[in-house]
Scaffold this active site. Structure first.
Site, short mmCIF file in Angstrom:
data_model
loop_
_atom_site.label_atom_id
_atom_site.label_comp_id
_atom_site.label_asym_id
_atom_site.label_seq_id
_atom_site.Cartn_x
_atom_site.Cartn_y
_atom_site.Cartn_z
N ASN A 111 3.11 -5.77 4.21
CA ASN A 111 3.98 -6.66 3.44
C ASN A 111 5.10 -7.17 4.37
O ASN A 111 5.13 -6.85 5.54
CB ASN A 111 4.55 -5.92 2.22
CG ASN A 111 5.27 -4.66 2.65
OD1 ASN A 111 6.31 -4.71 3.27
ND2 ASN A 111 4.68 -3.51 2.35
N ASP A 150 0.41 -0.37 -1.59
CA ASP A 150 -0.14 0.30 -2.78
C ASP A 150 -1.64 0.54 -2.66
O ASP A 150 -2.20 1.35 -3.37
CB ASP A 150 0.13 -0.54 -4.03
CG ASP A 150 1.60 -0.49 -4.41
OD1 ASP A 150 2.21 0.57 -4.21
OD2 ASP A 150 2.13 -1.51 -4.89
N LYS A 193 -14.15 -4.29 15.54
CA LYS A 193 -13.61 -5.51 14.95
C LYS A 193 -14.65 -6.20 14.05
O LYS A 193 -15.80 -6.38 14.46
CB LYS A 193 -13.19 -6.45 16.10
CG LYS A 193 -12.43 -7.63 15.62
CD LYS A 193 -12.04 -8.51 16.81
CE LYS A 193 -11.43 -9.79 16.30
NZ LYS A 193 -11.54 -10.87 17.25
N PHE A 204 13.52 1.99 -5.04
CA PHE A 204 13.72 0.56 -5.20
C PHE A 204 12.69 0.01 -6.17
O PHE A 204 11.64 0.62 -6.38
CB PHE A 204 13.57 -0.15 -3.84
CG PHE A 204 14.82 -0.09 -3.02
CD1 PHE A 204 15.24 1.12 -2.48
CD2 PHE A 204 15.59 -1.22 -2.82
CE1 PHE A 204 16.41 1.19 -1.74
CE2 PHE A 204 16.76 -1.17 -2.08
CZ PHE A 204 17.18 0.04 -1.54
N LYS A 233 9.68 1.61 -14.08
CA LYS A 233 9.48 2.38 -12.84
C LYS A 233 10.42 3.59 -12.79
O LYS A 233 10.03 4.67 -12.37
CB LYS A 233 9.73 1.50 -11.61
CG LYS A 233 8.56 0.60 -11.29
CD LYS A 233 8.82 -0.25 -10.05
CE LYS A 233 7.81 -1.39 -10.02
NZ LYS A 233 8.10 -2.37 -8.99
N LYS A 239 8.46 7.04 -12.60
CA LYS A 239 8.52 7.75 -11.32
C LYS A 239 9.54 8.89 -11.34
O LYS A 239 9.59 9.71 -10.43
CB LYS A 239 8.84 6.78 -10.18
CG LYS A 239 7.74 5.71 -9.99
CD LYS A 239 8.01 4.81 -8.80
CE LYS A 239 7.08 3.64 -8.74
NZ LYS A 239 6.24 3.61 -7.55
N1 CTP Z 1 6.69 3.67 -3.60
C1 CTP Z 1 6.15 4.86 -3.11
N2 CTP Z 1 4.80 4.94 -2.89
C2 CTP Z 1 4.00 3.89 -3.14
C3 CTP Z 1 4.54 2.68 -3.63
C4 CTP Z 1 5.90 2.60 -3.84
O1 CTP Z 1 6.88 5.82 -2.90
N3 CTP Z 1 2.71 4.01 -2.90
C5 CTP Z 1 8.14 3.62 -3.85
C6 CTP Z 1 8.88 2.53 -3.09
O2 CTP Z 1 9.37 3.02 -1.85
C7 CTP Z 1 10.02 2.18 -4.05
C8 CTP Z 1 9.41 2.45 -5.41
O3 CTP Z 1 8.30 3.29 -5.21
O4 CTP Z 1 11.13 3.02 -3.86
C9 CTP Z 1 8.97 1.20 -6.14
O5 CTP Z 1 8.18 0.40 -5.30
P1 CTP Z 1 7.65 -1.03 -5.78
O6 CTP Z 1 6.85 -1.64 -4.68
O7 CTP Z 1 8.76 -1.81 -6.39
O8 CTP Z 1 6.73 -0.63 -7.01
P2 CTP Z 1 5.28 -0.10 -7.12
O9 CTP Z 1 5.32 1.32 -7.58
O10 CTP Z 1 4.52 -0.35 -5.87
O11 CTP Z 1 4.74 -0.96 -8.34
P3 CTP Z 1 4.29 -2.53 -8.39
O12 CTP Z 1 3.65 -2.81 -7.05
O13 CTP Z 1 3.33 -2.54 -9.51
O14 CTP Z 1 5.52 -3.34 -8.64
#
Ligand code: CTP
Length: 406
Positions: free
Chosen positions: A216, A285, A295, A330, A344, A348
């Site tokens: 990302n 994710d 490759k 976050f 979230k 979480k």
């Molecule tokens: N996070 C994590 N592990 C993951 C994904 C996210 O620990 N595999 C943590 C991020 O570091 C952040 C929080 O979860 O502190 C929320 O991340 P965000 O990307 O906003 O949300 P997601 O849980 O990935 O949900 P979505 O992609 O559906 O918005």
């Protein structure tokens, strides 16, 4: 100048820069207030400031000679810029004109005050005062943004009656408030001392083949800002960093990771000792179910990559952490920010969630809203990332206090 040394029982030494504004007389009250709190005050006046107030007034209140010459005739050692810079526990410029702000922001050190500012390692607090038109001037605002990003502290002027005969923003903040802010800066410096803070930053990368990966746009700036500010405030910081687009702060212990699984391992190795976990990393994710060793070639007419979910590190951390460890995460959103963030926060099990928009990803500033598990909602204005970190670490202190009461 014997009373200027750091060996006596004074609370500290303030170098008070006074510049050429009609509000210069208010610096007399600032000097007096610091004296009453047992600080030594060395006033450094610019030539323009001396047109508004006589040095004798400051000398009488501070009981120190006023310094203003870059090359004084009587070469009193302490009055040279390097001596003053080293003497300072805090450099306060009040009132600060647009001119002095512009000089500092552009690296100009052509008088004693700007030379002290350039040479000092002490925190620098600037309280501007000027006509509203000057205050709104984009060059002035740009200079302030630049200085804030470099770690200078500002007390922005208030709205009210200005000396030019108009209402507007430009009035110097009240001397009592300036002194309070200066004291807070001096005293709160080490308010995270003894706390072990684990911070993740940057982005994770999941390989598709030896050349390509899924990731990302996170720059790592927010997590690095946390690490720097927390360490400056006395915390024992470990930074777990994924890939990033900027150089990490110096003198901070860093564990480098690439994939989500590596970051997860690093978090769980260090979590048992941590008093707080701040998950500012943007974690992938999904990862390719199979990562090819060679490759992937272009011949394939249609390429389908099957993805599988990665572990949710923060969710797992909440289930495994010590009772009193504070967890801050976050929520990066593009729509329904608050609704998604609240979900979230609950799902979480975080203590605090920092809601931000995708626009904050790569920039220098962030505009965030803080939601706490106790239901508090605080919307912060757009601020440089280090200031956002400062505000969130203020919240962390409160969360520590809350956990201790449990
Ligand atoms: N996070 C994590 N592990 C993951 C994904 C996210 O620990 N595999 C943590 C991020 O570091 C952040 C929080 O979860 O502190 C929320 O991340 P965000 O990307 O906003 O949300 P997601 O849980 O990935 O949900 P979505 O992609 O559906 O918005």
């Amino acid at each position: 100048m014997k009373n200027q040394t750091k060996t006596n029982n004074l609370a500290g030494t303030i170098i008070l820069g006074v510049t050429g504004s009609i509000a210069a007389y208010k610096a007399l009250e600032i000097t007096s207030r610091f004296r009453q709190k047992n600080f030594s005050v060395v006033v450094v006046m610019t030539e323009a400031a001396k047109k508004f107030v006589k040095p004798l007034s400051f000398e009488t209140i501070s009981q120190n000679p006023v310094a203003s010459e870059l090359f004084p005739k009587k070469r009193e050692k302490e009055l040279l810029h390097i001596g003053l810079a080293e003497l300072a526990d805090l450099v306060l410029i009040a009132p600060a004109t647009a001119n002095v702000i512009g000089k500092i922001a552009n690296g100009i050190a052509d008088d004693l005050l700007t030379s002290v500012v350039m040479a000092t390692k002490a925190p620098i607090l600037i309280a501007p005062a000027m006509n509203a038109g000057m205050w709104q001037n984009p060059i002035v605002q740009e200079n302030i943004v630049k200085l804030k990003q470099l770690g200078y502290y500002f007390l922005e002027p208030e709205k009210g009656w200005l000396a030019c005969g108009k209402e507007g923003q430009g009035r110097l903040v009240e001397p009592s408030k300036i002194v309070d802010e200066a004291l807070a800066l001096l005293l709160n410096k080490k308010d995270l001392a003894g706390k072990k803070v684990l911070i993740t930053a940057g982005r994770t990368e999941e390989a598709i083949d030896p050349v390509r990966y899924i990731s990302n746009r996170s720059s790592g700036k927010m997590g690095y800002a946390f690490a720097e500010v927390a360490q400056n405030r006395g915390a024992k910081v470990t930074l777990i960093s994924g890939a990033s687009s900027v150089t990490p702060p110096a003198n901070i212990k860093i564990v480098w990771t690439k994939t989500t699984e590596e970051m997860r391992q690093a978090v769980f190795n260090l979590l048992p000792q941590a008093d707080a976990l701040i998950m500012s990393a943007a974690v992938a994710d999904y990862r390719p179910k199979l990562s090819k060793d060679t490759k992937i070639k272009r011949e394939e007419k249609k390429l389908v990559i099957e993805l599988e979910p990665t572990s949710d590190i923060i969710k797992e951390a909440v289930s495994k952490k010590k009772k009193n460890t504070v967890v801050i995460g976050f929520a990066l959103e593009t729509e329904n920010h608050l609704k998604n963030a609240k979900r979230k926060l609950k799902e979480k099990g975080m203590d605090l969630v920092v809601v931000n928009d995708i626009s904050a990803f790569e920039g220098e500033n962030s505009k965030v809203t803080l939601l706490s598990s106790s239901g508090e909602v605080e919307e912060l204005p757009e601020l440089p990332k280090k200031e956002v970190a400062t505000k969130i670490l203020d919240k962390l202190l409160k969360l520590f206090e809350g956990k201790e009461k449990l």
